[in-house]
Design a protein around this motif. Structure first.
Motif, PDB file in Angstrom:
ATOM      1  N   PRO A  85       0.837  -1.209   0.000  1.00 30.16           N
ATOM      2  CA  PRO A  85       0.000   0.000   0.000  1.00 30.16           C
ATOM      3  C   PRO A  85       0.870   1.256   0.000  1.00 30.16           C
ATOM      4  N   PRO A  86       0.367   2.351  -0.582  1.00 29.44           N
ATOM      5  CA  PRO A  86       1.174   3.567  -0.741  1.00 29.44           C
ATOM      6  C   PRO A  86       1.858   4.074   0.528  1.00 29.44           C
ATOM      7  N   PHE A  87       1.130   4.150   1.649  1.00 34.30           N
ATOM      8  CA  PHE A  87       1.732   4.672   2.877  1.00 34.30           C
ATOM      9  C   PHE A  87       2.831   3.745   3.379  1.00 34.30           C
ATOM     10  N   VAL A  88       2.636   2.448   3.218  1.00 32.30           N
ATOM     11  CA  VAL A  88       3.640   1.461   3.627  1.00 32.30           C
ATOM     12  C   VAL A  88       4.902   1.618   2.783  1.00 32.30           C
ATOM     13  N   ALA A  89       4.746   2.032   1.524  1.00 28.67           N
ATOM     14  CA  ALA A  89       5.886   2.188   0.616  1.00 28.67           C
ATOM     15  C   ALA A  89       6.785   3.367   0.993  1.00 28.67           C
ATOM     16  N   LEU A  90       6.260   4.308   1.768  1.00 31.04           N
ATOM     17  CA  LEU A  90       7.056   5.473   2.168  1.00 31.04           C
ATOM     18  C   LEU A  90       8.091   5.104   3.224  1.00 31.04           C
ATOM     19  N   GLY A  91       9.214   5.818   3.209  1.00 32.15           N
ATOM     20  CA  GLY A  91      10.171   5.717   4.302  1.00 32.15           C
ATOM     21  C   GLY A  91       9.595   6.418   5.529  1.00 32.15           C
ATOM     22  N   TYR A  92      10.177   6.159   6.670  1.00 30.66           N
ATOM     23  CA  TYR A  92       9.641   6.691   7.918  1.00 30.66           C
ATOM     24  C   TYR A  92       9.535   8.219   7.904  1.00 30.66           C
ATOM     25  N   ASP A  93      10.562   8.915   7.466  1.00 30.05           N
ATOM     26  CA  ASP A  93      10.533  10.380   7.480  1.00 30.05           C
ATOM     27  C   ASP A  93       9.405  10.927   6.615  1.00 30.05           C
ATOM     28  N   ASP A  94       9.143  10.292   5.479  1.00 28.99           N
ATOM     29  CA  ASP A  94       8.033  10.739   4.630  1.00 28.99           C
ATOM     30  C   ASP A  94       6.686  10.383   5.257  1.00 28.99           C
ATOM     31  N   ARG A  95       6.614   9.276   5.973  1.00 27.97           N
ATOM     32  CA  ARG A  95       5.380   8.951   6.696  1.00 27.97           C
ATOM     33  C   ARG A  95       5.079  10.045   7.724  1.00 27.97           C
ATOM     34  N   VAL A  96       6.115  10.477   8.424  1.00 27.77           N
ATOM     35  CA  VAL A  96       5.946  11.539   9.418  1.00 27.77           C
ATOM     36  C   VAL A  96       5.422  12.803   8.742  1.00 27.77           C
ATOM     37  N   ARG A  97       5.942  13.121   7.576  1.00 24.34           N
ATOM     38  CA  ARG A  97       5.499  14.323   6.862  1.00 24.34           C
ATOM     39  C   ARG A  97       4.029  14.233   6.470  1.00 24.34           C
ATOM     40  N   VAL A  98       3.583  13.045   6.030  1.00 24.58           N
ATOM     41  CA  VAL A  98       2.168  12.865   5.681  1.00 24.58           C
ATOM     42  C   VAL A  98       1.296  13.021   6.923  1.00 24.58           C
ATOM     43  N   VAL A  99       1.681  12.370   8.019  1.00 23.46           N
ATOM     44  CA  VAL A  99       0.909  12.484   9.264  1.00 23.46           C
ATOM     45  C   VAL A  99       0.857  13.940   9.717  1.00 23.46           C
ATOM     46  N   ALA A 100       1.983  14.629   9.682  1.00 20.06           N
ATOM     47  CA  ALA A 100       2.023  16.038  10.100  1.00 20.06           C
ATOM     48  C   ALA A 100       1.103  16.890   9.225  1.00 20.06           C
ATOM     49  N   GLU A 101       1.112  16.625   7.936  1.00 16.62           N
ATOM     50  CA  GLU A 101       0.255  17.373   7.015  1.00 16.62           C
ATOM     51  C   GLU A 101      -1.222  17.159   7.348  1.00 16.62           C
ATOM     52  N   LEU A 102      -1.607  15.903   7.608  1.00 14.03           N
ATOM     53  CA  LEU A 102      -3.009  15.590   7.857  1.00 14.03           C
ATOM     54  C   LEU A 102      -3.494  16.034   9.230  1.00 14.03           C
ATOM     55  N   THR A 103      -2.590  16.193  10.188  1.00 11.55           N
ATOM     56  CA  THR A 103      -2.986  16.591  11.546  1.00 11.55           C
ATOM     57  C   THR A 103      -2.731  18.069  11.826  1.00 11.55           C
ATOM     58  N   THR A 104      -2.322  18.803  10.813  1.00 11.02           N
ATOM     59  CA  THR A 104      -2.052  20.236  10.966  1.00 11.02           C
ATOM     60  C   THR A 104      -3.360  21.000  11.169  1.00 11.02           C
ATOM     61  N   PRO A 105      -3.381  21.961  12.111  1.00 13.06           N
ATOM     62  CA  PRO A 105      -4.580  22.788  12.265  1.00 13.06           C
ATOM     63  C   PRO A 105      -4.987  23.404  10.925  1.00 13.06           C
ATOM     64  N   GLY A 106      -6.269  23.329  10.661  1.00  9.85           N
ATOM     65  CA  GLY A 106      -6.791  23.858   9.416  1.00  9.85           C
ATOM     66  C   GLY A 106      -7.018  22.808   8.341  1.00  9.85           C
ATOM     67  N   HIS A 107      -6.412  21.613   8.488  1.00 16.07           N
ATOM     68  CA  HIS A 107      -6.672  20.556   7.505  1.00 16.07           C
ATOM     69  C   HIS A 107      -8.123  20.127   7.663  1.00 16.07           C
ATOM     70  N   PRO A 108      -8.886  20.033   6.564  1.00 17.92           N
ATOM     71  CA  PRO A 108     -10.322  19.738   6.679  1.00 17.92           C
ATOM     72  C   PRO A 108     -10.652  18.372   7.284  1.00 17.92           C
ATOM     73  N   GLU A 109      -9.718  17.448   7.284  1.00 17.56           N
ATOM     74  CA  GLU A 109      -9.966  16.111   7.853  1.00 17.56           C
ATOM     75  C   GLU A 109      -9.193  15.898   9.155  1.00 17.56           C
ATOM     76  N   LYS A 110      -8.661  16.950   9.709  1.00 18.54           N
ATOM     77  CA  LYS A 110      -7.774  16.840  10.873  1.00 18.54           C
ATOM     78  C   LYS A 110      -8.367  15.981  11.987  1.00 18.54           C
ATOM     79  N   GLU A 111      -9.648  16.164  12.286  1.00 18.34           N
ATOM     80  CA  GLU A 111     -10.265  15.448  13.411  1.00 18.34           C
ATOM     81  C   GLU A 111     -10.161  13.933  13.251  1.00 18.34           C
ATOM     82  N   PHE A 112     -10.335  13.417  12.020  1.00 21.42           N
ATOM     83  CA  PHE A 112     -10.215  11.973  11.784  1.00 21.42           C
ATOM     84  C   PHE A 112      -8.813  11.480  12.106  1.00 21.42           C
ATOM     85  N   TRP A 113      -7.816  12.217  11.628  1.00 19.73           N
ATOM     86  CA  TRP A 113      -6.428  11.779  11.753  1.00 19.73           C
ATOM     87  C   TRP A 113      -5.917  11.919  13.180  1.00 19.73           C
TER      88      TRP A 113
END
Length: 195
Positions: free
Chosen positions: A98-126
């Motif tokens: 799966p795409p997220f599994v294919a990422l290295g750890y540092d890029d996984r962190v960047r995706v998580v940070a992006e999705l949990t950033t204040p103002g992201h429309p889906e933040k509450e889910f993440w």
């Protein structure tokens, strides 16, 4: 000897791809060591067990969480966000996982940070998904505490939670502040109850 309580539950099967995606998410929240040499979901950036070894997927699948029925959809959303991230960053993703599994750890962190950033429309889910992953490690909420300790739960062990006495009860022979704060009331019963 006291027996462990049984928590009524219904656990949802979400399939291998969603499981691997959510394991990779959980491992990004509380990293641990790889479970076997070819483990792709767990990045292996930390020693000892992390959220995955602590049972994050078992907790997420538990119907008490309230998100158990939407896990497959959350995994699909993680994949969609990961593909968009990879496109923006010019990353080639290994299609065998799966795409997220294919990422290295540092890029996984960047995706998580992006999705949990204040103002992201889906933040509450993440944030909710991340909190449950953390909860599996910090409290083993999906397990009876004595059972979790007996199984060597990595989070409870890391926090130094002690095992109960032989009768299944915890007793603290030393006061938490290093001294007794007050004398017991003279009418306190042997069980510790007020008279």
């Amino acid at each position: 000897m006291r027996t462990s309580r049984r928590i009524p539950e219904r656990r949802v099967d979400i399939g291998a791809e969603a499981t691997a995606t959510l394991e990779a998410w959980a491992d990004t929240i509380v990293p641990g060591e790889k479970r076997w040499p070819g483990d792709r979901a767990v990045a292996g950036v930390s020693d000892g067990g992390g959220a995955v070894a602590a049972g994050a997927l078992q907790l997420l699948r538990w119907d008490a969480t309230g998100i158990h029925d939407g896990l497959a959809e959350l995994a699909e959303l993680i994949s969609a966000h990961t593909r968009a991230f990879a496109g923006r960053e010019g990353l080639a993703l290994d299609a065998s996982v799966p795409p997220f599994v294919a990422l290295g750890y540092d890029d996984r962190v960047r995706v998580v940070a992006e999705l949990t950033t204040p103002g992201h429309p889906e933040k509450e889910f993440w944030v909710l998904l991340s909190l449950f992953c953390n909860m599996a490690f910090d409290s083993a909420a999906h397990l009876h505490t004595a059972d979790a300790l007996g199984q060597g739960h990595p989070g409870l062990a890391a926090m130094g939670i002690t095992r109960p006495d032989a009768d299944g009860l915890w007793r603290f022979r030393e006061s938490g502040y290093g001294r007794r704060l007050a004398d017991p009331h003279p009418h306190t019963t042997a069980s510790g109850s007020p008279a």
